[in-house]
Scaffold this motif. Structure first.
Motif, mmCIF file in Angstrom:
data_model
loop_
_atom_site.group_PDB
_atom_site.id
_atom_site.type_symbol
_atom_site.label_atom_id
_atom_site.label_comp_id
_atom_site.label_asym_id
_atom_site.label_seq_id
_atom_site.Cartn_x
_atom_site.Cartn_y
_atom_site.Cartn_z
ATOM 1 N N GLY A 129 0.899 -1.231 -0.053
ATOM 2 C CA GLY A 129 0.010 0.006 0.088
ATOM 3 C C GLY A 129 0.784 1.232 0.157
ATOM 4 O O GLY A 129 0.434 2.264 -0.586
ATOM 5 N N ALA A 130 2.013 1.176 0.804
ATOM 6 C CA ALA A 130 2.865 2.279 0.641
ATOM 7 C C ALA A 130 3.497 2.719 -0.589
ATOM 8 O O ALA A 130 3.710 3.591 -0.953
ATOM 9 C CB ALA A 130 3.789 2.115 1.962
ATOM 10 N N ALA A 169 3.047 6.085 -3.033
ATOM 11 C CA ALA A 169 4.167 6.695 -3.250
ATOM 12 C C ALA A 169 4.045 6.922 -4.615
ATOM 13 O O ALA A 169 4.591 8.276 -5.200
ATOM 14 C CB ALA A 169 5.376 5.932 -2.826
ATOM 15 N N GLU A 170 3.469 6.228 -5.764
ATOM 16 C CA GLU A 170 3.353 6.549 -6.874
ATOM 17 C C GLU A 170 2.293 7.565 -7.498
ATOM 18 O O GLU A 170 2.081 8.088 -8.467
ATOM 19 C CB GLU A 170 2.940 5.232 -7.650
ATOM 20 C CG GLU A 170 4.168 4.245 -7.661
ATOM 21 C CD GLU A 170 3.939 3.045 -8.211
ATOM 22 O OE1 GLU A 170 2.968 2.651 -8.721
ATOM 23 O OE2 GLU A 170 4.733 1.897 -8.198
ATOM 24 N N ASP A 207 -2.962 15.002 -5.576
ATOM 25 C CA ASP A 207 -4.527 15.006 -5.900
ATOM 26 C C ASP A 207 -4.977 13.751 -5.521
ATOM 27 O O ASP A 207 -5.841 13.469 -4.971
ATOM 28 C CB ASP A 207 -4.663 15.624 -6.962
ATOM 29 C CG ASP A 207 -4.614 17.158 -7.288
ATOM 30 O OD1 ASP A 207 -4.430 17.693 -6.281
ATOM 31 O OD2 ASP A 207 -4.406 17.582 -8.473
ATOM 32 N N GLN A 208 -4.468 12.748 -6.213
ATOM 33 C CA GLN A 208 -4.855 11.339 -5.960
ATOM 34 C C GLN A 208 -4.555 11.057 -4.568
ATOM 35 O O GLN A 208 -5.507 10.239 -4.055
ATOM 36 C CB GLN A 208 -4.238 10.314 -6.755
ATOM 37 C CG GLN A 208 -4.427 10.607 -8.282
ATOM 38 C CD GLN A 208 -3.651 9.874 -9.262
ATOM 39 O OE1 GLN A 208 -2.406 9.668 -9.172
ATOM 40 N NE2 GLN A 208 -4.081 9.220 -10.598
ATOM 41 N N LEU A 209 -3.597 11.219 -3.710
ATOM 42 C CA LEU A 209 -3.509 10.859 -2.499
ATOM 43 C C LEU A 209 -4.546 11.480 -1.798
ATOM 44 O O LEU A 209 -5.154 10.890 -0.577
ATOM 45 C CB LEU A 209 -1.766 11.195 -2.039
ATOM 46 C CG LEU A 209 -1.743 11.044 -0.631
ATOM 47 C CD1 LEU A 209 -1.757 9.384 -0.375
ATOM 48 C CD2 LEU A 209 -0.434 11.570 -0.346
ATOM 49 N N PHE A 210 -4.683 12.887 -1.937
ATOM 50 C CA PHE A 210 -5.789 13.323 -0.979
ATOM 51 C C PHE A 210 -7.085 12.613 -1.410
ATOM 52 O O PHE A 210 -7.713 12.695 -0.277
ATOM 53 C CB PHE A 210 -5.762 14.961 -1.502
ATOM 54 C CG PHE A 210 -6.850 15.545 -0.784
ATOM 55 C CD1 PHE A 210 -6.909 15.830 0.524
ATOM 56 C CD2 PHE A 210 -8.314 16.074 -1.586
ATOM 57 C CE1 PHE A 210 -7.907 16.838 1.223
ATOM 58 C CE2 PHE A 210 -9.203 16.744 -0.834
ATOM 59 C CZ PHE A 210 -9.197 17.156 0.260
#
Length: 51
Positions: free
Chosen positions: A22-23, A27-28, A32-35
């Motif tokens: 998952g990490a 990281a990739e 915006d996608q992380l948010f």
């Protein structure tokens, strides 16, 4: 007859494997996608809370 069994001792290894993968995937992601992922997980947890 059990179709699927899991050894209690393997749960920690499985959790570590899932967390590392998952990490690496997060990281990739771009910012915006992380948010969006964090907000999606928070919304899911909020909806699952019965209280």
């Amino acid at each position: 007859m059990d179709l699927f069994t899991i050894n209690i001792a393997d749960i920690a290894d499985l959790a570590t494997f899932v967390a590392i993968n998952g990490a690496a995937v997060i990281a990739e992601y771009s910012g915006d996608q992380l948010f969006e992922t964090i907000v999606g997980v928070a919304a899911l947890v909020y909806e699952m809370d019965p209280g």
